[in-house]
Design an enzyme around this catalytic site. Structure first.
Site, PDB file in Angstrom:
ATOM      1  N   GLY A  53       0.835  -1.182   0.000  1.00 41.70           N
ATOM      2  CA  GLY A  53       0.000   0.000   0.000  1.00 41.70           C
ATOM      3  C   GLY A  53       0.875   1.238   0.000  1.00 41.70           C
ATOM      4  O   GLY A  53       2.034   1.191   0.428  1.00 41.70           O
ATOM      5  N   GLN A  58       2.492   9.870   1.711  1.00 37.95           N
ATOM      6  CA  GLN A  58       3.818   9.237   1.759  1.00 37.95           C
ATOM      7  C   GLN A  58       4.701   9.665   0.597  1.00 37.95           C
ATOM      8  O   GLN A  58       5.902   9.412   0.607  1.00 37.95           O
ATOM      9  CB  GLN A  58       3.685   7.713   1.744  1.00 37.95           C
ATOM     10  CG  GLN A  58       3.026   7.151   2.996  1.00 37.95           C
ATOM     11  CD  GLN A  58       2.980   5.640   2.941  1.00 37.95           C
ATOM     12  OE1 GLN A  58       2.047   5.063   2.403  1.00 37.95           O
ATOM     13  NE2 GLN A  58       4.004   4.993   3.476  1.00 37.95           N
ATOM     14  N   CYS A 103       5.665  -0.417   7.211  1.00 41.41           N
ATOM     15  CA  CYS A 103       5.289   0.798   6.480  1.00 41.41           C
ATOM     16  C   CYS A 103       6.496   1.315   5.724  1.00 41.41           C
ATOM     17  O   CYS A 103       7.591   1.381   6.290  1.00 41.41           O
ATOM     18  CB  CYS A 103       4.787   1.846   7.473  1.00 41.41           C
ATOM     19  SG  CYS A 103       4.251   3.376   6.687  1.00 41.41           S
ATOM     20  N   LEU A 104       6.297   1.675   4.456  1.00 35.69           N
ATOM     21  CA  LEU A 104       7.417   2.186   3.660  1.00 35.69           C
ATOM     22  C   LEU A 104       7.981   3.485   4.239  1.00 35.69           C
ATOM     23  O   LEU A 104       9.125   3.830   3.961  1.00 35.69           O
ATOM     24  CB  LEU A 104       6.973   2.412   2.205  1.00 35.69           C
ATOM     25  CG  LEU A 104       6.623   1.148   1.408  1.00 35.69           C
ATOM     26  CD1 LEU A 104       6.128   1.528   0.021  1.00 35.69           C
ATOM     27  CD2 LEU A 104       7.820   0.205   1.323  1.00 35.69           C
ATOM     28  N   HIS A 145      -4.814   0.597   7.219  1.00 34.17           N
ATOM     29  CA  HIS A 145      -3.486   1.200   7.370  1.00 34.17           C
ATOM     30  C   HIS A 145      -3.329   2.407   6.441  1.00 34.17           C
ATOM     31  O   HIS A 145      -2.888   3.481   6.869  1.00 34.17           O
ATOM     32  CB  HIS A 145      -2.416   0.128   7.079  1.00 34.17           C
ATOM     33  CG  HIS A 145      -1.002   0.607   7.107  1.00 34.17           C
ATOM     34  ND1 HIS A 145      -0.046   0.092   7.956  1.00 34.17           N
ATOM     35  CD2 HIS A 145      -0.367   1.559   6.367  1.00 34.17           C
ATOM     36  CE1 HIS A 145       1.112   0.716   7.739  1.00 34.17           C
ATOM     37  NE2 HIS A 145       0.943   1.609   6.773  1.00 34.17           N
ATOM     38  N   GLU A 146      -3.714   2.225   5.176  1.00 29.64           N
ATOM     39  CA  GLU A 146      -3.560   3.322   4.204  1.00 29.64           C
ATOM     40  C   GLU A 146      -4.509   4.478   4.518  1.00 29.64           C
ATOM     41  O   GLU A 146      -4.134   5.652   4.402  1.00 29.64           O
ATOM     42  CB  GLU A 146      -3.788   2.820   2.776  1.00 29.64           C
ATOM     43  CG  GLU A 146      -2.806   1.760   2.310  1.00 29.64           C
ATOM     44  CD  GLU A 146      -1.367   2.101   2.617  1.00 29.64           C
ATOM     45  OE1 GLU A 146      -0.972   3.278   2.470  1.00 29.64           O
ATOM     46  OE2 GLU A 146      -0.620   1.190   3.017  1.00 29.64           O
ATOM     47  N   HIS A 149      -3.195   6.839   7.016  1.00 31.78           N
ATOM     48  CA  HIS A 149      -2.194   7.811   6.527  1.00 31.78           C
ATOM     49  C   HIS A 149      -2.864   9.122   6.096  1.00 31.78           C
ATOM     50  O   HIS A 149      -2.240  10.189   6.170  1.00 31.78           O
ATOM     51  CB  HIS A 149      -1.433   7.242   5.326  1.00 31.78           C
ATOM     52  CG  HIS A 149      -0.272   6.372   5.693  1.00 31.78           C
ATOM     53  ND1 HIS A 149       0.785   6.799   6.483  1.00 31.78           N
ATOM     54  CD2 HIS A 149       0.022   5.086   5.357  1.00 31.78           C
ATOM     55  CE1 HIS A 149       1.661   5.822   6.611  1.00 31.78           C
ATOM     56  NE2 HIS A 149       1.230   4.766   5.949  1.00 31.78           N
TER      57      HIS A 149
HETATM   58 NI    NI Z   1       2.247   2.968   5.795  1.00 33.98          NI
END
Ligand code: NI
Length: 183
Positions: A53, A58, A103-104, A145-146, A149
């Site tokens: 994701g 991000q 998470c990236l 999760h996304e 953000h």
């Molecule tokens: Ni993330």
């Protein structure tokens, strides 16, 4: 995948955009080259960075848009890359389950996070068409999760205890290995 898609820089924890409330995608952006290009670049970046994701904040774009996909498993078919704009996410029922997340924007760490098991999502596609779907299990986890953000929330905030936090190599060695052994 479109070959002209660009690899975007993924910002990391500490970037103020990760803690801001993202703005709705403006109506005039739908069906625009600008939105399609961003979506295409986000999907490429997500896949190349080996994430499941990626939310617009991000990549330092403060709009309510995210990409996700779910790789095929033994039991379930792949959910191909999807882009959802201006999503509304509602739990279906109260059941929650804990699962591992990374998470990236928080590279190298994994932690156990409780999420609703089943959710209902209403959103828009990039052409503006409304889309609604239900999701459960891992797909529901990724979407929650996304979606977080977009409200400046990261998975660390959702952990009920920080004690499960682990670096990826140690997580693979000690946690994954023992969970595999349980099957
Ligand atoms: Ni993330």
């Amino acid at each position: 995948m479109n070959e002209s898609a660009r690899l975007l820089e993924v910002v990391r924890l500490g970037h103020p955009g990760l803690r801001a409330i993202a703005e709705a995608v403006p109506e005039e952006w739908f069906s625009s080259g600008r939105l399609y290009e961003l979506g295409r670049d986000m999907v490429r970046t997500m896949i190349e960075e080996e994430g499941v994701g990626l939310a617009a904040p991000q990549v330092a774009e403060g709009i309510r848009l995210f990409a996700y996909w779910v790789p095929a498993t033994e039991d379930e078919a792949e959910v191909p890359p999807m882009l959802l704009a201006n999503p509304e996410v509602r739990p279906m029922g109260t059941e929650q389950e804990e699962g591992w997340e990374g998470c990236l924007s928080i590279p190298g760490l994994r932690g156990l996070v409780p999420r609703f098991r089943r959710i209902k999502v209403k959103a828009r596609r990039l052409d503006g068409e409304p889309v609604s779907l239900t999701a459960d299990g891992f797909q529901a986890r990724v979407i929650q999760h996304e979606h977080d953000h977009l409200d400046g929330v990261v998975f660390l905030d959702r952990m009920t205890s920080i004690s499960s936090l682990a670096f990826e190599p140690e997580w693979e060695r000690y946690v994954l290995a023992s969970e595999d052994g349980e099957d």
